[in-house]
Design a protein around this motif. Sequence first.
Motif, PDB file in Angstrom:
ATOM      1  N   ILE A 185      45.642  37.525  49.560  1.00 58.71           N
ATOM      2  CA  ILE A 185      45.213  38.636  49.918  1.00 58.71           C
ATOM      3  C   ILE A 185      45.214  39.221  51.355  1.00 58.71           C
ATOM      4  O   ILE A 185      44.618  38.720  52.124  1.00 58.71           O
ATOM      5  N   ALA A 186      45.953  40.273  51.776  1.00 57.94           N
ATOM      6  CA  ALA A 186      46.038  40.861  53.083  1.00 57.94           C
ATOM      7  C   ALA A 186      45.640  42.326  53.146  1.00 57.94           C
ATOM      8  O   ALA A 186      46.559  43.205  52.693  1.00 57.94           O
ATOM      9  N   ALA A 187      44.714  42.520  53.971  1.00 61.89           N
ATOM     10  CA  ALA A 187      44.407  44.096  54.014  1.00 61.89           C
ATOM     11  C   ALA A 187      45.119  44.701  55.241  1.00 61.89           C
ATOM     12  O   ALA A 187      45.594  43.876  55.967  1.00 61.89           O
ATOM     13  N   ARG A 188      44.802  45.855  55.311  1.00 65.01           N
ATOM     14  CA  ARG A 188      45.558  46.564  56.414  1.00 65.01           C
ATOM     15  C   ARG A 188      44.420  46.836  57.549  1.00 65.01           C
ATOM     16  O   ARG A 188      44.853  47.604  58.495  1.00 65.01           O
ATOM     17  N   VAL A 219      49.733  42.538  49.867  1.00 64.36           N
ATOM     18  CA  VAL A 219      49.762  42.827  51.437  1.00 64.36           C
ATOM     19  C   VAL A 219      49.736  44.365  51.811  1.00 64.36           C
ATOM     20  O   VAL A 219      49.699  45.250  50.904  1.00 64.36           O
ATOM     21  N   ASN A 220      49.025  44.550  52.839  1.00 62.96           N
ATOM     22  CA  ASN A 220      49.134  45.641  53.567  1.00 62.96           C
ATOM     23  C   ASN A 220      48.232  46.880  52.557  1.00 62.96           C
ATOM     24  O   ASN A 220      48.540  48.135  52.713  1.00 62.96           O
ATOM     25  N   ALA A 221      47.079  46.242  52.277  1.00 60.90           N
ATOM     26  CA  ALA A 221      46.347  47.049  51.210  1.00 60.90           C
ATOM     27  C   ALA A 221      45.177  47.718  52.052  1.00 60.90           C
ATOM     28  O   ALA A 221      44.134  47.075  52.631  1.00 60.90           O
ATOM     29  N   TRP A 247      43.114  40.137  57.336  1.00 58.07           N
ATOM     30  CA  TRP A 247      43.679  41.529  57.563  1.00 58.07           C
ATOM     31  C   TRP A 247      44.525  41.413  58.744  1.00 58.07           C
ATOM     32  O   TRP A 247      44.326  40.617  59.809  1.00 58.07           O
ATOM     33  N   LEU A 248      45.434  42.567  58.692  1.00 57.34           N
ATOM     34  CA  LEU A 248      46.204  42.726  60.044  1.00 57.34           C
ATOM     35  C   LEU A 248      46.601  44.201  59.922  1.00 57.34           C
ATOM     36  O   LEU A 248      46.372  44.909  58.958  1.00 57.34           O
ATOM     37  N   PRO A 249      46.877  44.899  61.213  1.00 58.15           N
ATOM     38  CA  PRO A 249      47.357  46.045  61.325  1.00 58.15           C
ATOM     39  C   PRO A 249      48.317  46.609  60.279  1.00 58.15           C
ATOM     40  O   PRO A 249      49.123  45.753  59.850  1.00 58.15           O
ATOM     41  N   ASP A 250      48.649  47.759  60.044  1.00 53.18           N
ATOM     42  CA  ASP A 250      49.543  48.268  59.140  1.00 53.18           C
ATOM     43  C   ASP A 250      50.890  47.591  59.500  1.00 53.18           C
ATOM     44  O   ASP A 250      51.169  47.854  60.690  1.00 53.18           O
ATOM     45  N   PRO A 287      40.967  41.128  38.253  1.00 52.71           N
ATOM     46  CA  PRO A 287      42.537  40.867  38.597  1.00 52.71           C
ATOM     47  C   PRO A 287      42.688  40.716  40.085  1.00 52.71           C
ATOM     48  O   PRO A 287      43.572  39.838  40.373  1.00 52.71           O
ATOM     49  N   LEU A 288      41.933  40.987  41.042  1.00 55.64           N
ATOM     50  CA  LEU A 288      42.173  40.905  42.461  1.00 55.64           C
ATOM     51  C   LEU A 288      41.995  39.320  42.575  1.00 55.64           C
ATOM     52  O   LEU A 288      42.594  38.818  43.567  1.00 55.64           O
ATOM     53  N   SER A 289      40.940  38.762  41.843  1.00 55.51           N
ATOM     54  CA  SER A 289      40.679  37.182  42.102  1.00 55.51           C
ATOM     55  C   SER A 289      41.671  36.610  41.724  1.00 55.51           C
ATOM     56  O   SER A 289      41.897  35.222  42.258  1.00 55.51           O
ATOM     57  N   ARG A 290      42.610  36.790  41.019  1.00 60.54           N
ATOM     58  CA  ARG A 290      44.022  35.930  40.527  1.00 60.54           C
ATOM     59  C   ARG A 290      45.028  36.217  41.661  1.00 60.54           C
ATOM     60  O   ARG A 290      45.992  35.584  41.269  1.00 60.54           O
ATOM     61  N   PHE A 291      45.074  36.987  42.564  1.00 63.70           N
ATOM     62  CA  PHE A 291      46.155  36.883  43.712  1.00 63.70           C
ATOM     63  C   PHE A 291      45.935  35.658  44.509  1.00 63.70           C
ATOM     64  O   PHE A 291      44.775  35.079  44.792  1.00 63.70           O
ATOM     65  N   ASP A 292      46.952  35.067  44.753  1.00 71.81           N
ATOM     66  CA  ASP A 292      47.131  33.802  45.605  1.00 71.81           C
ATOM     67  C   ASP A 292      46.843  34.124  47.161  1.00 71.81           C
ATOM     68  O   ASP A 292      46.442  33.168  47.927  1.00 71.81           O
TER      69      ASP A 292
END
Length: 327
Positions: free
Chosen positions: A117-120, A96-98, A138-141, A110-115
Motif C-alpha cells: 500500500i503506497a499513498a501519495r 499505488v499513488n493513492a 507514502w511518497l509524493p505523487d 478489502p484494503l487489508s488484502r493488498f500486499d
Amino acid sequence: MRAVILNDTSTRYHHGCARVMRLLAEGLERHGLSVTARSPARHDWAADEGFLDAMRAAQVIVVNGEGTLHHGRPAGARLLEVAGHPARGATPLALVNALWQDNPESWSAPLSRFDLIAARDSESARAMAGAAGRDARWLPDLSLSAPAHVAPLPRHGVIVGDSVKPGPRRVLGRAATRLDAATLVPTKTLNGGPWRFAPARAALAAAWYGGLGLPALEMPATEAAYLDRIARARLHLTGRFHAVCLSMLTETPFLALGSNASKIERLLADAGLGPSRLLPPEALAEPPGEAPFTEDEVQAIRRFREMAQDRAEALFADIAALARRNA
C-alpha cells in the motif's frame, strides 16, 4: 514478468494523469516488468474478459489509486473489489499513488488484502495503515518522480488553470478577466480539429469557465508542451492538484484554490510549503499578478522532488520483488 494496471487515468484528457501513467509504466518496465494490460478509469474491468485473462496470467496487479479513493465513491469501491475477485487468485496486489479520505469502514477489509500500500501523501498513509491494520508507505505523487526536462526560459504573464469543481472554475475565469497578460491554460485538454480554431476555443472557454470576455484559451497538445507552458509563466493560478504538482516540478510560482478533497492541502503540507499558497475564492476578487517563491520555498520544493524520485524508484523495485515471488 507480467503486470496489469487498474485505473489507467491517461484516457482522461488530463496532462497530469497522462504523466503519472507514463512514469508508472516506465518505472515498472525499468525493473523488469512488462505491462500486458490496462483497465481505463471508470471502465467495468470485472466484465472485461480480455482484461481478466491478462490478470490471471500476471505476476502482479497494480492499482493506480490517484484521486479515486475518497468519500466512499462508487468508483473507489469498484477498484477495491479486485482484492477478492476470483481472477486475482493469490496474485500479489499493489495499491499505488493513492489518496485516502473519509471512506467507510467497509473498505477496510478489502484494503487489508493488498500486499503493498503506497499513498501519495502522509495523511492518507496514516489513514490507510489504520484501516488496513498494516504498514502503508507514502511518497509524493508520481508526477513528481522524474525531472521536467524543460529548457530554462524567461517567464512572463499569468496562466490561469481550471478546477474539477464548477464554482472554483468560475472564480478562476473571473480572475483571468481582471489580470493583464493572462492566458487560460487548463490541465485538461481536447486535441480534436475544431479546437484548433479560436472561435471554437472561445466558445469552449465560455462554457467551461462560465463567462464571457475571457482571455485566450490555450490547450497544449502534449504533456511536454503543457510543462513548457507552465515553465514560461510568471504565476500559475489553478484549482487542480496536478497543476500544482507540475508547477513545483518546473519551479513556477503558483496559487491554488481547494479541490474536491483535501489533496492540495496535503500536498503543500508534505512539501513543507504550508497553507499560504492555498487561497479562499474571495482572495481572487483582486488577483495578484505575481507571487514569487521565497528561497526557503524553492529549497523545500527541490528536497520534495528528490524524495519523490528516490521513493518512487524504491516502490518500483518492491513491486518487481512481489512479482518475482509469484513468477
